[in-house]
Design an enzyme around this catalytic site. Structure first.
Site, short mmCIF file in Angstrom:
data_model
loop_
_atom_site.label_atom_id
_atom_site.label_comp_id
_atom_site.label_asym_id
_atom_site.label_seq_id
_atom_site.Cartn_x
_atom_site.Cartn_y
_atom_site.Cartn_z
N LYS A 139 0.85 -1.21 0.00
CA LYS A 139 0.00 0.00 0.00
C LYS A 139 0.87 1.24 0.00
O LYS A 139 2.04 1.21 0.40
CB LYS A 139 -0.93 0.03 1.21
CG LYS A 139 -0.22 0.12 2.59
CD LYS A 139 -0.01 1.53 3.13
CE LYS A 139 0.65 1.50 4.50
NZ LYS A 139 1.55 2.56 4.83
N ALA A 150 10.42 -2.76 6.07
CA ALA A 150 10.47 -1.58 6.94
C ALA A 150 10.55 -0.31 6.09
O ALA A 150 11.47 0.50 6.22
CB ALA A 150 11.64 -1.66 7.92
N ALA A 151 9.58 -0.16 5.22
CA ALA A 151 9.65 0.90 4.21
C ALA A 151 8.44 1.80 4.18
O ALA A 151 8.38 2.74 3.39
CB ALA A 151 9.86 0.26 2.83
N MET A 156 5.36 0.55 3.51
CA MET A 156 4.47 0.02 2.48
C MET A 156 3.63 -1.16 2.98
O MET A 156 3.01 -1.88 2.21
CB MET A 156 5.29 -0.41 1.27
CG MET A 156 6.12 0.74 0.72
SD MET A 156 6.87 0.29 -0.83
CE MET A 156 5.46 0.43 -1.90
N ALA A 157 3.64 -1.35 4.30
CA ALA A 157 2.84 -2.40 4.95
C ALA A 157 3.14 -3.81 4.44
O ALA A 157 2.24 -4.66 4.39
CB ALA A 157 1.35 -2.10 4.84
N ASP A 207 -2.66 -2.44 10.58
CA ASP A 207 -2.83 -2.32 9.13
C ASP A 207 -3.32 -3.61 8.46
O ASP A 207 -3.64 -3.60 7.27
CB ASP A 207 -1.49 -1.96 8.46
CG ASP A 207 -1.15 -0.49 8.62
OD1 ASP A 207 -2.04 0.29 9.01
OD2 ASP A 207 0.01 -0.13 8.34
P1 ATP Z 1 4.24 -0.31 7.80
O1 ATP Z 1 3.97 0.38 6.50
O2 ATP Z 1 3.04 -1.06 8.33
O3 ATP Z 1 4.91 0.55 8.82
P2 ATP Z 1 6.75 -1.42 7.16
O4 ATP Z 1 6.92 -1.43 5.69
O5 ATP Z 1 7.33 -0.27 7.89
O6 ATP Z 1 5.22 -1.54 7.47
P3 ATP Z 1 7.45 -4.21 7.39
O7 ATP Z 1 8.15 -4.38 6.11
O8 ATP Z 1 6.07 -4.75 7.48
O9 ATP Z 1 7.41 -2.68 7.83
O10 ATP Z 1 8.36 -4.88 8.53
C1 ATP Z 1 8.91 -4.25 9.64
C2 ATP Z 1 9.60 -5.29 10.54
O11 ATP Z 1 8.70 -6.36 10.83
C3 ATP Z 1 10.82 -5.92 9.90
O12 ATP Z 1 11.96 -5.33 10.41
C4 ATP Z 1 10.73 -7.40 10.20
O13 ATP Z 1 11.74 -7.83 11.11
C5 ATP Z 1 9.38 -7.63 10.84
N1 ATP Z 1 8.57 -8.58 10.06
C6 ATP Z 1 7.74 -9.50 10.56
N2 ATP Z 1 7.12 -10.20 9.60
C7 ATP Z 1 7.53 -9.70 8.42
C8 ATP Z 1 7.24 -10.00 7.06
N3 ATP Z 1 6.39 -10.97 6.71
N4 ATP Z 1 7.84 -9.25 6.12
C9 ATP Z 1 8.70 -8.25 6.46
N5 ATP Z 1 9.02 -7.95 7.73
C10 ATP Z 1 8.45 -8.66 8.71
#
Ligand code: ATP
Length: 293
Positions: free
Chosen positions: A8, A94-95, A97-98, A134
């Site tokens: 997303k 951790a970008a 993008m959920a 999310d």
């Molecule tokens: P959001 O947009 O919800 O903040 P995000 O893009 O910041 O999501 P994710 O990529 O979902 O963050 O992951 C953040 C952390 O969650 C990672 O550092 C990882 O260790 C942990 N994690 C747990 N499950 C997963 C997964 N299936 N894919 C990626 N990271 C995961």
């Protein structure tokens, strides 16, 4: 079973305040895009869950949201068999993008189908919020307004068709750091979320992009100016608007024309400002996983 876990972007992200329990009250417009991880799930006679992931820095145990989601449903329905899952990640980790939340959503949908549990989308969403705020949205997909801590969802009209350029610089931002860099009282520019919803209803991409805003952006750009550089490059090369998604650091640009998207993609690659460059389009079908095979 093979499922696509779509990423997303946030077309608008506003924070209204902090609740007594420490969570922040948000107002965001969520939009699914055609960038995805792939989750394969198989039944196994041997009980338990096994998971493999194509990248080394993502956990393969209970810490992975896919694992948590599958475990939650399997325990509730006392499933005696096991499952084996293979997750191929393409969404940057951790970008903003959920990615993890969307993987968890795919696991909920997958386990429900594989074991014929018969849960409706709404029933899955109710359970999904326990894995992450999310995750219900990632089950619902499409264009939606997210309120509360992100879990109160209202479907809005689908966003007009448009092209998306993703650029993620090689820096890491934790959601915690994004909140620490945010001074709630000092926010001057709150995005006009209601105005954006009206523009989307009117299928007016041009007015909508003018109103876009993310309250996390100034604090994160102060820390990492490369985000601003990527935004500028996209806007100088035809994006109607470019903005950081979620708590960053990913930047997305919105284009009304495929040729402009192609040109900007080449420029961004050439610039070396972003580690991940990906050209795609929005997923403008409102309607969960029901249409997916
Ligand atoms: P959001 O947009 O919800 O903040 P995000 O893009 O910041 O999501 P994710 O990529 O979902 O963050 O992951 C953040 C952390 O969650 C990672 O550092 C990882 O260790 C942990 N994690 C747990 N499950 C997963 C997964 N299936 N894919 C990626 N990271 C995961």
């Amino acid at each position: 079973m093979r499922l696509r876990a779509l990423a997303k972007i946030n077309l608008g992200l506003d924070i209204l305040g902090k609740r007594a329990d420490g969570y922040h009250e948000v107002r965001m417009i969520m939009q699914t895009i055609q960038m995805y991880d792939v989750l394969e799930i198989r039944r196994t006679e041997k009980p338990g869950i096994t998971l493999s992931v194509n990248v080394p820095f993502v956990p393969t145990d209970e810490r992975n949201l896919v694992y948590k989601a599958a475990q939650m449903l399997m325990e509730e329905f006392q499933i005696q068999e096991g499952i084996s899952m293979k997750l191929d990640k393409f969404i940057p980790v951790a970008a903003g993008m959920a990615g993890g939340s969307s993987d968890a959503a795919a696991a909920f949908v997958g386990v429900n189908r594989l074991f014929h549990l018969g849960l409706s989308e709404e029933e899955l969403m109710k359970r999904a919020v326990k894995v992450g705020a999310d995750v219900p949205y990632c089950i619902m997909r499409g264009t939606a307004l997210a309120e509360g801590i992100g879990e109160k969802l209202t479907r809005i009209s689908p966003m007009p068709k448009s092209y998306i350029l993703i650029g993620k610089p090689g820096v890491t931002v934790s959601t915690k750091m994004a909140y620490e860099n945010l001074n709630l009282e000092a926010i001057e520019d709150h995005p006009d979320i209601d105005g954006m919803i009206r523009d989307i209803q009117n299928e007016d991409l041009y007015e909508m992009t003018k109103k876009m805003g993310n309250v996390f952006e100034p604090g994160i750009i102060r820390e990492y100016p490369v985000i601003e550089e990527i935004k500028n490059l996209m806007e100088e090369n035809g994006a109607l608007r470019a903005m950081m998604s979620g708590s960053g650091p990913t930047v997305f640009g919105i284009f009304d024309d495929k040729e402009k998207l192609k040109k900007a993609t080449a420029k961004l690659k050439e610039s070396k400002l972003a580690r991940t460059v990906f050209a795609t389009e929005i997923f403008n079908r409102n309607g969960g996983y029901t249409n997916d095979k």
